[in-house]
Design an enzyme around this catalytic site. Structure first.
Site, PDB file in Angstrom:
ATOM      1  N   HIS A  95       0.855  -1.188   0.000  1.00 50.31           N
ATOM      2  CA  HIS A  95       0.000   0.000   0.000  1.00 50.31           C
ATOM      3  C   HIS A  95       0.895   1.243   0.000  1.00 50.31           C
ATOM      4  O   HIS A  95       1.950   1.252   0.647  1.00 50.31           O
ATOM      5  CB  HIS A  95      -0.924  -0.016   1.225  1.00 50.31           C
ATOM      6  N   GLU A 144      -3.931   2.140  -7.323  1.00 52.44           N
ATOM      7  CA  GLU A 144      -4.373   3.281  -6.518  1.00 52.44           C
ATOM      8  C   GLU A 144      -3.492   4.499  -6.817  1.00 52.44           C
ATOM      9  O   GLU A 144      -2.376   4.599  -6.282  1.00 52.44           O
ATOM     10  CB  GLU A 144      -4.252   2.954  -5.033  1.00 52.44           C
TER      11      GLU A 144
HETATM   12  P1  PGA Z   1      -9.629   5.956   0.233  1.00 52.26           P
HETATM   13  O1  PGA Z   1      -8.384   4.985   0.452  1.00 52.26           O
HETATM   14  O2  PGA Z   1     -10.767   5.094  -0.252  1.00 52.26           O
HETATM   15  O3  PGA Z   1      -9.865   6.574   1.549  1.00 52.26           O
HETATM   16  O4  PGA Z   1      -9.224   6.950  -0.822  1.00 52.26           O
HETATM   17  C1  PGA Z   1      -8.113   3.932  -0.422  1.00 52.26           C
HETATM   18  C2  PGA Z   1      -6.890   3.191   0.030  1.00 52.26           C
HETATM   19  O5  PGA Z   1      -5.949   3.817   0.534  1.00 52.26           O
HETATM   20  O6  PGA Z   1      -6.819   1.949  -0.076  1.00 52.26           O
END
Ligand code: PGA
Length: 219
Positions: A95, A144
Site C-alpha cells: 500500500h 491506486e
Molecule cells: P480511500 O483509500 O478510499 O480513503 O481513498 C483507499 C486506500 O488507501 O486503499
C-alpha cells in the site's frame, strides 16, 4: 458477468467496541451473487472480526493490512503470515502508505509476497501506476493513484480502466485489477462497470457500515 472483489481497508481505525457496532448493521447481509467482499481490519481486530463474521454467518472474507517479511521468530512487533492465516485469507502488500511512511520498496515487498504465498494466503498487491514491478505469484493487483487516496478526487474511470488493462498485459498471472482511491457508493459502479476493472479497494468510505453496504449493493 465478471466476479467483483470489494475490499475494505480500515487502516489504523476502530476499537473492539466500534468493530462490534459496525457488524450490527450487517445482520441482514447475505452474499450478493458475483460479489466477494473482504474486510481488512487492523491486526488487533483480526480475531474479533473473523469470529464475528463466522458467528453471524456473514459471507465476508477477512484480509490483513500488512505482514512481516520474515517467517516466525525473533522479530519483535511483527506478525508472520502463518499467524495471519489463522484469521485471514488475503493480505494487502505494498500500500502506498507503507511505501511512503515505512520506506517499503521492492526488496521488502517481494519478501512479503513470498511469505504470504508460502502460507497459502492471497496477496493483494498495491501499485500506483502500470510500470511498478509486480512479483511472480501475484494474481490480484490494486491500482491506486497517489493523488486519489483519501482526497475525494478519484481517477477518471477511463484512465483507471486503461491502467488496469496495461497491468494485466504486462504481468502474466495477474487476473484481477481493483481500482482504489476515493471510491464511494455514488461512484463505485462507474469503476466496476469498466471492462478491465474487477473490483475496488475502499478506505475511508468502508469505515461507515451503511455506506459500505451501499457500496456493495451499488458495485
Ligand atoms: P480511500 O483509500 O478510499 O480513503 O481513498 C483507499 C486506500 O488507501 O486503499
Amino acid at each position: 458477468m465478471k466476479d467483483l472483489l470489494i475490499v475494505a481497508n480500515w487502516k489504523e481505525n476502530k476499537t473492539k467496541k466500534q468493530a462490534l457496532e459496525y457488524f450490527e448493521d450487517f445482520t441482514q447481509y447475505s452474499k450478493i451473487e458475483g460479489k466477494e467482499v473482504v474486510i481488512c481490519p487492523p491486526f488487533t481486530l483480526l480475531d474479533l472480526v473473523s469470529s464475528e463474521v463466522s458467528d453471524k454467518a456473514l459471507l465476508f472474507k477477512i484480509g490483513s493490512q500488512d505482514v512481516s517479511r520474515f517467517s516466525e521468530g525473533a522479530y519483535t512487533g511483527e506478525i508472520a503470515a502463518s499467524q495471519i492465516r489463522e484469521f485471514a485469507e488475503f493480505v494487502l502488500i505494498g500500500h502506498s502508505e507503507r511505501r511512503s511512511n515505512f520506506s517499503e520498496g521492492n526488496s521488502i515487498l517481494f519478501q512479503k509476497v513470498k511469505e504470504v504465498l508460502k502460507a497459502g494466503l492471497a496477496p493483494v498487491y498495491c501499485v500506483s501506476d502500470s510500470i511498478t514491478e509486480i512479483p511472480q505469484g501475484v494474481n490480484i493487483v490494486a491500482y491506486e493513484p497517489l493523488d486519489a487516496i483519501g482526497t475525494g478526487r478519484p481517477d477518471t474511470t477511463e484512465n483507471a480502466s486503461r491502467i488496469a488493462e496495461e497491468i494485466k498485459e504486462k504481468n502474466e498471472g495477474v487476473n484481477k485489477v481493483l481500482y482504489g482511491g476515493s471510491v464511494n457508493s455514488n461512484n463505485v459502479n462507474s469503476f466496476t462497470s469498466m471492462p478491465h476493472i474487477d473490483g475496488v479497494l475502499v478506505g475511508g468510505a468502508s469505515l461507515d457500515s451503511s455506506e459500505f453496504l451501499k457500496i456493495i449493493e451499488n458495485a
